[in-house]
Write a protein that holds these residues in place. Structure first.
Motif, PDB file in Angstrom:
ATOM      1  N   LEU A  45       0.833  -1.202   0.000  1.00 34.69           N
ATOM      2  CA  LEU A  45       0.000   0.000   0.000  1.00 34.69           C
ATOM      3  C   LEU A  45       0.866   1.250   0.000  1.00 34.69           C
ATOM      4  O   LEU A  45       0.588   2.224  -0.684  1.00 34.69           O
ATOM      5  CB  LEU A  45      -0.910  -0.022   1.242  1.00 34.69           C
ATOM      6  N   PHE A  46       1.958   1.203   0.761  1.00 33.86           N
ATOM      7  CA  PHE A  46       2.783   2.389   0.897  1.00 33.86           C
ATOM      8  C   PHE A  46       3.816   2.511  -0.217  1.00 33.86           C
ATOM      9  O   PHE A  46       4.593   3.439  -0.255  1.00 33.86           O
ATOM     10  CB  PHE A  46       3.486   2.375   2.267  1.00 33.86           C
ATOM     11  N   GLY A  47       3.819   1.568  -1.143  1.00 34.84           N
ATOM     12  CA  GLY A  47       4.696   1.708  -2.301  1.00 34.84           C
ATOM     13  C   GLY A  47       6.086   1.165  -2.120  1.00 34.84           C
ATOM     14  O   GLY A  47       6.949   1.366  -2.959  1.00 34.84           O
ATOM     15  N   HIS A  48       6.341   0.477  -0.992  1.00 39.85           N
ATOM     16  CA  HIS A  48       7.670  -0.115  -0.823  1.00 39.85           C
ATOM     17  C   HIS A  48       7.826  -1.370  -1.680  1.00 39.85           C
ATOM     18  O   HIS A  48       8.904  -1.702  -2.118  1.00 39.85           O
ATOM     19  CB  HIS A  48       7.931  -0.458   0.634  1.00 39.85           C
ATOM     20  N   TYR A  49       6.721  -2.105  -1.869  1.00 39.21           N
ATOM     21  CA  TYR A  49       6.729  -3.270  -2.751  1.00 39.21           C
ATOM     22  C   TYR A  49       5.711  -3.050  -3.862  1.00 39.21           C
ATOM     23  O   TYR A  49       4.734  -2.323  -3.691  1.00 39.21           O
ATOM     24  CB  TYR A  49       6.318  -4.555  -2.013  1.00 39.21           C
ATOM     25  N   ILE A  50       5.957  -3.718  -4.986  1.00 41.53           N
ATOM     26  CA  ILE A  50       4.982  -3.698  -6.075  1.00 41.53           C
ATOM     27  C   ILE A  50       4.235  -5.029  -6.061  1.00 41.53           C
ATOM     28  O   ILE A  50       4.861  -6.087  -6.046  1.00 41.53           O
ATOM     29  CB  ILE A  50       5.688  -3.488  -7.439  1.00 41.53           C
ATOM     30  N   SER A  76      -5.129  -4.262  -7.294  1.00 33.88           N
ATOM     31  CA  SER A  76      -5.055  -2.803  -7.399  1.00 33.88           C
ATOM     32  C   SER A  76      -5.451  -2.147  -6.089  1.00 33.88           C
ATOM     33  O   SER A  76      -6.085  -2.754  -5.229  1.00 33.88           O
ATOM     34  CB  SER A  76      -5.959  -2.321  -8.523  1.00 33.88           C
ATOM     35  N   ILE A  77      -5.046  -0.896  -5.952  1.00 33.28           N
ATOM     36  CA  ILE A  77      -5.342  -0.120  -4.752  1.00 33.28           C
ATOM     37  C   ILE A  77      -6.037   1.170  -5.163  1.00 33.28           C
ATOM     38  O   ILE A  77      -5.610   1.835  -6.112  1.00 33.28           O
ATOM     39  CB  ILE A  77      -4.042   0.229  -3.996  1.00 33.28           C
ATOM     40  N   HIS A  78      -7.124   1.510  -4.481  1.00 34.57           N
ATOM     41  CA  HIS A  78      -7.786   2.791  -4.718  1.00 34.57           C
ATOM     42  C   HIS A  78      -7.809   3.589  -3.431  1.00 34.57           C
ATOM     43  O   HIS A  78      -8.157   3.053  -2.379  1.00 34.57           O
ATOM     44  CB  HIS A  78      -9.217   2.581  -5.218  1.00 34.57           C
ATOM     45  N   VAL A  79      -7.415   4.851  -3.539  1.00 33.97           N
ATOM     46  CA  VAL A  79      -7.469   5.741  -2.387  1.00 33.97           C
ATOM     47  C   VAL A  79      -8.500   6.823  -2.689  1.00 33.97           C
ATOM     48  O   VAL A  79      -8.373   7.532  -3.688  1.00 33.97           O
ATOM     49  CB  VAL A  79      -6.092   6.380  -2.110  1.00 33.97           C
ATOM     50  N   PHE A  80      -9.520   6.920  -1.871  1.00 31.70           N
ATOM     51  CA  PHE A  80     -10.632   7.839  -2.100  1.00 31.70           C
ATOM     52  C   PHE A  80     -11.145   7.723  -3.540  1.00 31.70           C
ATOM     53  O   PHE A  80     -11.376   8.723  -4.213  1.00 31.70           O
ATOM     54  CB  PHE A  80     -10.245   9.283  -1.780  1.00 31.70           C
ATOM     55  N   GLY A 120       4.210   0.924  -6.176  1.00 32.17           N
ATOM     56  CA  GLY A 120       5.660   1.031  -6.056  1.00 32.17           C
ATOM     57  C   GLY A 120       6.203   2.437  -5.953  1.00 32.17           C
ATOM     58  O   GLY A 120       7.367   2.677  -6.240  1.00 32.17           O
ATOM     59  N   ASP A 121       5.375   3.398  -5.558  1.00 31.23           N
ATOM     60  CA  ASP A 121       5.847   4.771  -5.489  1.00 31.23           C
ATOM     61  C   ASP A 121       5.419   5.407  -4.165  1.00 31.23           C
ATOM     62  O   ASP A 121       4.297   5.885  -4.034  1.00 31.23           O
ATOM     63  CB  ASP A 121       5.281   5.560  -6.677  1.00 31.23           C
ATOM     64  N   PRO A 122       6.327   5.417  -3.167  1.00 27.45           N
ATOM     65  CA  PRO A 122       5.960   5.992  -1.871  1.00 27.45           C
ATOM     66  C   PRO A 122       5.469   7.437  -1.986  1.00 27.45           C
ATOM     67  O   PRO A 122       4.581   7.857  -1.245  1.00 27.45           O
ATOM     68  CB  PRO A 122       7.260   5.940  -1.079  1.00 27.45           C
ATOM     69  N   ARG A 123       6.043   8.185  -2.946  1.00 22.81           N
ATOM     70  CA  ARG A 123       5.630   9.581  -3.096  1.00 22.81           C
ATOM     71  C   ARG A 123       4.160   9.700  -3.453  1.00 22.81           C
ATOM     72  O   ARG A 123       3.453  10.579  -2.968  1.00 22.81           O
ATOM     73  CB  ARG A 123       6.473  10.265  -4.174  1.00 22.81           C
ATOM     74  N   ALA A 124       3.704   8.796  -4.344  1.00 16.70           N
ATOM     75  CA  ALA A 124       2.308   8.821  -4.763  1.00 16.70           C
ATOM     76  C   ALA A 124       1.412   8.538  -3.559  1.00 16.70           C
ATOM     77  O   ALA A 124       0.392   9.202  -3.354  1.00 16.70           O
ATOM     78  CB  ALA A 124       2.070   7.793  -5.862  1.00 16.70           C
ATOM     79  N   ALA A 125       1.833   7.563  -2.738  1.00 15.99           N
ATOM     80  CA  ALA A 125       1.043   7.212  -1.564  1.00 15.99           C
ATOM     81  C   ALA A 125       0.971   8.397  -0.606  1.00 15.99           C
ATOM     82  O   ALA A 125      -0.106   8.739  -0.099  1.00 15.99           O
ATOM     83  CB  ALA A 125       1.650   5.988  -0.870  1.00 15.99           C
ATOM     84  N   ILE A 126       2.104   9.053  -0.381  1.00 10.88           N
ATOM     85  CA  ILE A 126       2.122  10.210   0.521  1.00 10.88           C
ATOM     86  C   ILE A 126       1.224  11.311  -0.030  1.00 10.88           C
ATOM     87  O   ILE A 126       0.420  11.917   0.683  1.00 10.88           O
ATOM     88  CB  ILE A 126       3.563  10.739   0.709  1.00 10.88           C
TER      89      ILE A 126
END
Lengths: 307, 510
Positions: B50-55, B60-64, B71-77
């Protein structure tokens, strides 16, 4: 003792101190950048040789002095990139890779020198940097502009480290790469950048020897200055201001022993005097470095997804 | 749609291991979802995805409602996902402010707006009651405070969804209560929380909904109000579990095996010095040292095992002053089960059989004239592997190939098979699965029943109360008086762990 005291008011002596200190300042700041990011760079000794050689060769081929400095920085950056590739990306042992870089950079510089100048008896000379006689500051006016650059790099690097987001990320990556990665900053890129920039400074440190202190390139001219920088950074607790003080202190001892050698009239073997600054640096290290707060992640390779 | 977070059909493999097998979960706004599971069930993997440390391999993941780039911590943040890791990701030598602002500004920016950052941080800590000094160095903070910094870090980045990975494992009961109050306030402000744990009581106390993972699969999902402890435990382990049984008090003899008299010690590794520790352990009893890790327990164990030296005071073993070195301690028959089984308890790259005889390799059983008798060592190892149920492919393999539980069983066997008179067990079950924990507990009980004195150091209060005859609490290098287990309550032990005065905890206990 009197001789020693008279040194302190001797103008020429202080000019020598500053001249000896300049390459050490560049080198120590270079080590500082690498180690703050968590990477030990023992390639410094060889990178200084390469910087000295490339800088001198560039000027000898007809380019300007500043262009020579730039070429030395580039040469340093290339070896830095190689070191970063080996220890940050792969990641191999930082000690082994660093010593390998030193041997490689030193040998290839000597080799290139011999190939380009197969039959020279005395080393070819260039027109080195002039003193800044236009400067109204006493001792500094008898230094080359590179000394001024070295001195102004100290506050510049301090500002970078302590007042910019990049500097914060740099300090953090040497303390806890996990913390940096968790904020979505690329650890490998950050460390690679720091090693390249630090190695460029080491290259410039080398170029000072051929473009300012002397006017030619000869073998063994770096003569352990790189290793001194690696020790100085511990003395300086990885802080730019203290790095300057450390470099000046070492230069002070070195200049003092040169004078004592001349004035003592050969009572003692000269090797004893040569030893002096190194012995004193070891003593200073023992006194200061026991409490040194090493960057916590120094020499710790970072592989994504591991702890 | 009210879902803050939706995970759909997430699958992640590491080689042959399926860490997450087709897991689907959703988290509503203003909800606390507890994610339960044993160590290795796949909780952390799921959250790292979920936090992008692993792919993830699929899913799939949906946020709101919006898909999240894998795989992108920046996107998660950027989407408002904040994570508080079990092992804090803080740089110890930087200030709180530096740690919080790290990575929040463009790296190309020429100046950091420290004044503004300080103001924002202080406003946040006011609003959520997370008191902290922005200029304090992180290494000077307590564990609870460090956790506060981690939470503030996430909030500073505008987190709407907060993931807490085993947040209570390092806290005292009082700090847990404080954390829960903070979490309730966060939820009241509209944040959504994923609370990862393996402690059932806490999960039942804080969550609205519970999801249970076992071997990478989602095996239970439901409202907390409908869940019971027994059924969650069953779902976690996959079979009926007997609750940890309190051990019947043993009949300790009058022989003092270990006596510490006003022992002071310091070491480079331990930030806390041991101050005036006094303790007596009788043959046949288990004495537990409770406390949050890092309060000097490791140093205490090291002193008894001869690893660390005392600066003053005396250690007596069976009435005689002990020469404090490791060789002597081994010769006396002191069994040492160190806290760090991978680095201190074993040598990762040596084979299983080499590890099995390592502390006694110089013994006449295993070597003669300085030459190792490999046949005897292997035979001994095979006995241990059999007797202590160590599961492995071959005793020739390096020990690092074994799971933590099996390494621990081998260490336990190595030490207990020597019939020691004193056993020093530091966090013996830390991070192990239920089966291994039960095995180790029964071995320690049996050893005490045979007459060994056991010094148990543990952070896990359930374990402490289940095993100990007497309990002492360690806080900031000070060891409390060892009292009978019945004399302690959760409340009084928590206060003692937090370093409250003895008088107060006595009043609470009364």
């Amino acid at each position: 003792m009197n001789e020693f005291l008279s040194l302190l008011i001797d103008h020429e002596f202080w000019v020598a101190v500053l001249r000896i200190a300049t390459p050490l300042i560049f080198g120590t700041l270079g080590v500082l950048l690498c180690e703050r990011a968590g990477v030990l760079n023992l390639g410094i000794e060889g990178i200084m040789v390469a910087g000295a050689f490339i800088g001198w060769l560039t000027v000898y081929s007809g380019a300007g002095l500043w262009f020579g400095v730039l070429a030395a920085a580039l040469a340093g950056a290339v070896f830095g990139a190689l070191h970063a590739l080996l220890v940050v990306r792969l990641p191999l042992s930082q000690h082994v890779a660093g010593l390998g870089i030193t041997l490689f950079a030193t040998s290839i510089s000597y080799f290139a020198y011999r190939v380009i100048f197969p039959k020279v008896d005395s080393p070819p000379k260039i027109q080195a940097f002039d003193d800044m006689s236009w400067l109204p500051i006493p001792i500094l006016s008898e230094q080359t502009p590179l000394t001024l650059v070295a001195m102004s790099l100290v506050p510049a690097l301090w500002y970078l480290l302590y007042r910019t987001p990049l500097g914060l990320a740099l300090r953090a990556v040497g303390e806890s790469p996990q913390a940096v990665e968790a904020q979505g900053i690329n650890v490998v890129r950050l460390r690679t950048g720091a090693v390249i920039a630090g190695s460029a400074l080491m290259g410039v440190a080398g170029s000072f020897l051929t473009l300012a202190a002397f006017n030619s390139f000869f073998f063994n001219m770096v003569n352990g200055r790189g290793w001194i920088c690696v020790a100085l950074i511990v003395f300086a607790s990885w802080r730019p201001g203290k790095a300057l003080i450390g470099a000046l202190l070492f230069a002070f001892f070195d200049a003092a022993q040169l004078r004592l050698q001349q004035s003592s009239g050969g009572v003692l073997p000269y090797q004893l005097y040569l030893m002096l600054p190194y012995v004193l640096s070891i003593v200073a290290l023992v006194l200061v470095a026991r409490k040194a707060a090493y960057p916590q992640a120094l020499m710790q390779p970072y592989v994504k997804g591991t702890r | 749609m009210n879902a803050a977070l939706t995970l759909s059909n997430i699958t992640k493999r590491f080689g042959d291991l399926v860490a997450n097998d087709d897991v689907s979960l959703s988290l509503d706004k203003g909800e606390v979802l507890a994610l339960l599971g044993e160590n290795g069930a796949g909780k952390s993997t799921l959250m790292n995805i979920l936090f992008g440390h692993y792919i993830p391999d699929s899913g799939s993941i949906h946020v709101f409602g919006e898909p999240l780039t894998p795989g992108d911590p920046r996107a998660a943040i950027a989407r408002g996902v904040g994570m508080v890791h079990q092992h804090f990701t803080l740089a110890d030598n930087l200030s709180v402010l530096d740690n919080v602002t790290l990575g929040t500004e463009s790296l190309l920016s020429l100046r950091a707006s420290r004044a503004q950052a300080t103001a924002t941080l202080q406003a946040l800590s006011q609003r959520f009651g997370l008191q902290i000094d922005p200029y304090a160095l992180v290494r000077t903070l307590s564990v609870g405070e460090k956790q506060r910094v981690e939470i503030l870090k996430a909030l500073y980045r505008g987190a709407k969804i907060l993931i807490l990975d085993e947040p209570t494992s390092v806290l005292t009961p009082q700090e847990v209560a404080q954390l829960f109050a903070t979490l309730k306030q966060l939820v009241a402000e509209g944040l959504s929380i994923v609370f990862i744990s393996h402690k059932l009581d806490e999960v039942l106390a804080i969550s609205h909904r519970i999801a249970v993972l076992r071997s990478g699969k989602l095996v239970f999902e439901g409202n907390t109000s409908d869940a019971t402890k027994a059924m969650l435990a069953q779902a976690m382990v996959g079979r009926d579990v007997e609750p940890i049984q309190r051990r019947e008090a043993s009949h300790a003899s009058a022989d003092v095996v270990l006596k510490l008299d006003a022992v002071c010690a310091t070491s480079v590794e331990s930030r806390v010095a041991l101050r005036d520790a006094s303790l007596e352990i009788y043959a046949g009893e288990i004495v537990a040292i409770a406390g949050v890790s890092g309060n000097g327990q490791t140093l205490l164990a090291d002193v008894v095992c001869g690893v660390s030296q005392v600066t003053s005071g005396e250690v007596k073993f069976k009435g005689k002053p002990m020469a404090l070195n490791v060789r002597e301690a081994i010769a006396h028959g002191i069994a040492r089960i160190p806290e760090d089984r991978q680095h201190v308890g074993s040598v990762a790259d040596l084979s299983v059989w080499e590890n099995a005889v390592l502390p006694r390799a110089g013994d006449v059983r295993f070597s003669r004239w300085g030459v190792l008798n490999a046949r005897a060592a292997r035979a001994h190892t095979n006995e241990l592997v059999h007797a202590y149920d160590v599961r492995l492919a071959s005793i020739e393999h390096p020990i690092r190939k074994l799971s933590g539980g099996n390494i621990q069983k081998l260490i336990l066997g190595r030490e207990l098979s020597e019939a020691p008179e004193l056993i020093v067990a530091a966090q013996p079950t830390w991070g192990l699965d239920v089966g291994a924990v039960a095995f180790i507990h029964s071995q320690l009980r049996d050893a005490a029943a045979r007459g060994a004195a056991v010094l148990l150091i543990s952070e896990d209060l359930d374990e402490v109360f289940a095993l100990a005859d007497r309990i002492a609490v360690m806080s900031k290098g000070c060891l409390s008086e060892a009292r009978a287990a019945e004399a302690w309550t959760m409340q009084s032990i928590g206060l003692a762990m937090a370093g409250e005065s003895d008088a107060r905890s006595e009043r609470h206990a009364a």
